[in-house]
Write a protein that holds these residues in place. Structure first.
Motif, PDB file in Angstrom:
ATOM      1  N   LEU A   9       2.823 -15.383  -6.335  1.00 57.94           N
ATOM      2  CA  LEU A   9       1.939 -14.300  -5.911  1.00 57.94           C
ATOM      3  C   LEU A   9       2.674 -13.326  -4.997  1.00 57.94           C
ATOM      4  N   VAL A  10       3.388 -13.875  -4.012  1.00 58.13           N
ATOM      5  CA  VAL A  10       4.133 -13.024  -3.075  1.00 58.13           C
ATOM      6  C   VAL A  10       5.227 -12.252  -3.806  1.00 58.13           C
ATOM      7  N   ALA A  11       5.923 -12.928  -4.737  1.00 58.56           N
ATOM      8  CA  ALA A  11       6.978 -12.254  -5.494  1.00 58.56           C
ATOM      9  C   ALA A  11       6.407 -11.118  -6.336  1.00 58.56           C
ATOM     10  N   GLY A  12       5.257 -11.362  -6.958  1.00 64.00           N
ATOM     11  CA  GLY A  12       4.625 -10.314  -7.758  1.00 64.00           C
ATOM     12  C   GLY A  12       4.220  -9.118  -6.920  1.00 64.00           C
ATOM     13  N   ARG A  13       3.651  -9.400  -5.729  1.00 64.57           N
ATOM     14  CA  ARG A  13       3.272  -8.307  -4.824  1.00 64.57           C
ATOM     15  C   ARG A  13       4.509  -7.556  -4.340  1.00 64.57           C
ATOM     16  N   ALA A  14       5.600  -8.271  -4.095  1.00 69.05           N
ATOM     17  CA  ALA A  14       6.837  -7.625  -3.633  1.00 69.05           C
ATOM     18  C   ALA A  14       7.404  -6.702  -4.713  1.00 69.05           C
ATOM     19  N   VAL A  15       7.363  -7.154  -5.964  1.00 72.14           N
ATOM     20  CA  VAL A  15       7.845  -6.309  -7.060  1.00 72.14           C
ATOM     21  C   VAL A  15       6.993  -5.045  -7.167  1.00 72.14           C
ATOM     22  N   MET A  16       5.682  -5.194  -7.045  1.00 75.13           N
ATOM     23  CA  MET A  16       4.807  -4.023  -7.094  1.00 75.13           C
ATOM     24  C   MET A  16       5.086  -3.084  -5.920  1.00 75.13           C
ATOM     25  N   THR A  17       5.437  -3.648  -4.775  1.00 71.98           N
ATOM     26  CA  THR A  17       5.776  -2.824  -3.619  1.00 71.98           C
ATOM     27  C   THR A  17       7.030  -2.001  -3.883  1.00 71.98           C
ATOM     28  N   VAL A  18       8.030  -2.613  -4.507  1.00 72.36           N
ATOM     29  CA  VAL A  18       9.269  -1.887  -4.838  1.00 72.36           C
ATOM     30  C   VAL A  18       8.985  -0.770  -5.830  1.00 72.36           C
ATOM     31  N   GLY A 108      -0.123   0.167  16.576  1.00 66.54           N
ATOM     32  CA  GLY A 108      -0.376  -1.230  16.926  1.00 66.54           C
ATOM     33  C   GLY A 108      -1.543  -1.380  17.871  1.00 66.54           C
ATOM     34  N   LEU A 109      -1.592  -0.541  18.911  1.00 67.28           N
ATOM     35  CA  LEU A 109      -2.709  -0.593  19.846  1.00 67.28           C
ATOM     36  C   LEU A 109      -4.010  -0.209  19.160  1.00 67.28           C
ATOM     37  N   ALA A 110      -3.965   0.806  18.285  1.00 70.25           N
ATOM     38  CA  ALA A 110      -5.173   1.212  17.559  1.00 70.25           C
ATOM     39  C   ALA A 110      -5.659   0.096  16.642  1.00 70.25           C
ATOM     40  N   GLY A 248      -6.009  -3.361   5.864  1.00 72.81           N
ATOM     41  CA  GLY A 248      -4.816  -2.837   5.209  1.00 72.81           C
ATOM     42  C   GLY A 248      -5.031  -1.442   4.666  1.00 72.81           C
ATOM     43  N   ILE A 249      -6.203  -1.214   4.079  1.00 72.72           N
ATOM     44  CA  ILE A 249      -6.509   0.117   3.550  1.00 72.72           C
ATOM     45  C   ILE A 249      -6.704   1.121   4.676  1.00 72.72           C
ATOM     46  N   GLN A 250      -7.346   0.695   5.766  1.00 73.23           N
ATOM     47  CA  GLN A 250      -7.632   1.602   6.874  1.00 73.23           C
ATOM     48  C   GLN A 250      -6.378   2.001   7.643  1.00 73.23           C
ATOM     49  N   VAL A 251      -5.286   1.259   7.469  1.00 81.05           N
ATOM     50  CA  VAL A 251      -4.025   1.675   8.097  1.00 81.05           C
ATOM     51  C   VAL A 251      -3.644   3.066   7.610  1.00 81.05           C
ATOM     52  N   GLY A 252      -3.912   3.350   6.334  1.00 76.94           N
ATOM     53  CA  GLY A 252      -3.647   4.687   5.823  1.00 76.94           C
ATOM     54  C   GLY A 252      -4.466   5.741   6.544  1.00 76.94           C
ATOM     55  N   THR A 253      -5.725   5.400   6.860  1.00 76.30           N
ATOM     56  CA  THR A 253      -6.562   6.327   7.614  1.00 76.30           C
ATOM     57  C   THR A 253      -5.986   6.585   8.996  1.00 76.30           C
ATOM     58  N   MET A 254      -5.508   5.525   9.647  1.00 78.84           N
ATOM     59  CA  MET A 254      -4.927   5.687  10.980  1.00 78.84           C
ATOM     60  C   MET A 254      -3.632   6.486  10.931  1.00 78.84           C
ATOM     61  N   LEU A 255      -2.803   6.250   9.908  1.00 77.01           N
ATOM     62  CA  LEU A 255      -1.557   7.005   9.790  1.00 77.01           C
ATOM     63  C   LEU A 255      -1.838   8.480   9.525  1.00 77.01           C
ATOM     64  N   GLY A 256      -2.834   8.753   8.675  1.00 71.24           N
ATOM     65  CA  GLY A 256      -3.198  10.140   8.435  1.00 71.24           C
ATOM     66  C   GLY A 256      -3.778  10.798   9.668  1.00 71.24           C
ATOM     67  N   MET A 295       5.766   4.010   3.243  1.00 65.55           N
ATOM     68  CA  MET A 295       6.240   2.638   3.133  1.00 65.55           C
ATOM     69  C   MET A 295       5.569   1.721   4.150  1.00 65.55           C
ATOM     70  N   VAL A 296       5.288   2.240   5.335  1.00 68.53           N
ATOM     71  CA  VAL A 296       4.559   1.432   6.320  1.00 68.53           C
ATOM     72  C   VAL A 296       3.198   1.042   5.755  1.00 68.53           C
ATOM     73  N   PHE A 297       2.528   1.985   5.114  1.00 66.21           N
ATOM     74  CA  PHE A 297       1.232   1.714   4.508  1.00 66.21           C
ATOM     75  C   PHE A 297       1.350   0.664   3.409  1.00 66.21           C
ATOM     76  N   VAL A 298       2.356   0.814   2.531  1.00 65.86           N
ATOM     77  CA  VAL A 298       2.534  -0.120   1.418  1.00 65.86           C
ATOM     78  C   VAL A 298       2.870  -1.522   1.925  1.00 65.86           C
ATOM     79  N   VAL A 299       3.723  -1.610   2.930  1.00 64.72           N
ATOM     80  CA  VAL A 299       4.104  -2.919   3.473  1.00 64.72           C
ATOM     81  C   VAL A 299       2.906  -3.594   4.142  1.00 64.72           C
ATOM     82  N   VAL A 300       2.087  -2.816   4.828  1.00 68.05           N
ATOM     83  CA  VAL A 300       0.886  -3.390   5.457  1.00 68.05           C
ATOM     84  C   VAL A 300      -0.050  -3.954   4.394  1.00 68.05           C
TER      85      VAL A 300
END
Length: 320
Positions: A9-18, A108-110, A248-256, A295-300
């Motif tokens: 599972l982790v390997a599959g997610r890592a490949v999708m991340t790449v 991180g604090l947010a 994980g999805i809301q990290v994108g909101t915080m980054l934006g 990439m920060v969003f994808v890794v999260v």
């Protein structure tokens, strides 16, 4: 067997991340070049001669075919080289480093504040008191509908100008830089970023707990003599995976939102850096910052999937 499935599972997610990272690199590279303007003219100014501008374009590689430019840039990325900023006259890595630290501290604090807010509001929203539930629902709706930059401006005016309880901007007081000083500077911008994600996670947690309460599981465990605090832990253990996914999805909101909040509170982070680099038409710097944020969003999201697999055995066994 379960461990092997988890590793797959982790390997599959890592490949999708790449694969996602490669797609993001392509989009970032060509999107920045769609912005009107001549980078050489922006860097050298209108008083420069056409020969000087043409020479700078050659040094930046802009005189080569677009496919060749992308191949060279992608090769640099794979080798760990983010390129050179000609507008600032130094490597991109030296520029991004301090800005990344500031943005990661703010994010991180947010994130911590959003999780704390979600746990408090999510649990209060499932109480038996109707007035409390309606108050929490109203607060959630307000936090989700109000733009983060508007909340940031209100917090700045109220708690930094009218009631100067917190610093108005920056990351640390000159010459200080202690943990307490940094936290006092980042508290208001982190709160502005945390309210909407916290409210969204609170709704997810409330739904998960309410769904669990509608089953016979908790009454059965209570009838077996399970202590109330153990019942609470069991309920949250089952409700956490959906909330982590939302986080994980809301990290994108915080980054934006950080793009605006960092400007409002004068925080020298990635948001302020990308605005500056776009105005200067610094292709190399814009590409590096935009790719790093994505990439920060994808890794999260990858980490959220891994944590969910650790918490939920059904995911490890391929049943969910």
């Amino acid at each position: 067997m379960t461990q092997n499935r988890f590793l797959r599972l982790v390997a599959g997610r890592a490949v999708m991340t790449v694969i996602t990272a490669l797609f993001i690199a392509i989009v970032v590279f060509f999107a920045i070049r769609a912005i009107p303007g001549d980078p050489a003219l922006t860097i050298l100014g209108t008083e420069s001669s056409p020969e000087e501008r043409e020479q700078l374009r050659a040094v930046m590689g802009l005189d080569q075919p677009i496919v060749t430019q992308f191949s060279l840039w992608l090769g640099q990325l794979i080798g760990g080289d983010l390129g050179y900023s000609y507008s600032q006259g130094r490597p991109v890595t030296d520029i991004i480093g301090p800005a990344l630290v500031n943005t990661m501290m703010l994010g991180g604090l947010a994130s911590v504040m959003a999780i704390a807010l979600a746990l408090i509001m999510g649990n209060l929203a499932t109480t038996r008191w109707r007035a409390v539930r309606r108050t929490i629902d109203g607060a959630e709706s307000f936090f989700l509908s109000a733009p983060q930059y508007t909340i940031a401006l209100v917090l700045l005016i109220v708690f930094a100008v009218l009631l100067p309880a917190f610093p108005a901007g920056g990351v640390a007081t000159r010459g200080d830089g202690s943990v307490g000083d940094i936290l006092s500077h980042l508290f208001l911008p982190a709160l502005a970023l945390a309210l909407a994600p916290g409210a969204q996670m609170a709704r997810s947690l409330k739904t998960s707990i309410a769904t669990l309460q509608a089953t016979d599981l908790l009454p059965t465990l209570q009838a077996r003599g399970l202590a109330p605090w153990r019942l609470a832990i069991h309920a949250h253990h089952n409700a956490l995976p959906p909330m982590i996914t939302v986080l994980g999805i809301q990290v994108g909101t915080m980054l934006g939102g950080a793009l605006f909040v960092e400007q409002i509170f004068s925080i020298p982070g990635l948001g302020a850096l990308i605005v500056q680099s776009v105005s200067l038409r610094d292709y190399t710097l814009v590409q590096a910052v935009a790719l790093l944020i994505a990439m920060v969003f994808v890794v999260v999201l990858l980490l959220a999937d891994v944590v969910n697999a650790l918490l939920d055995p059904r995911i490890r066994k391929g049943r969910a």
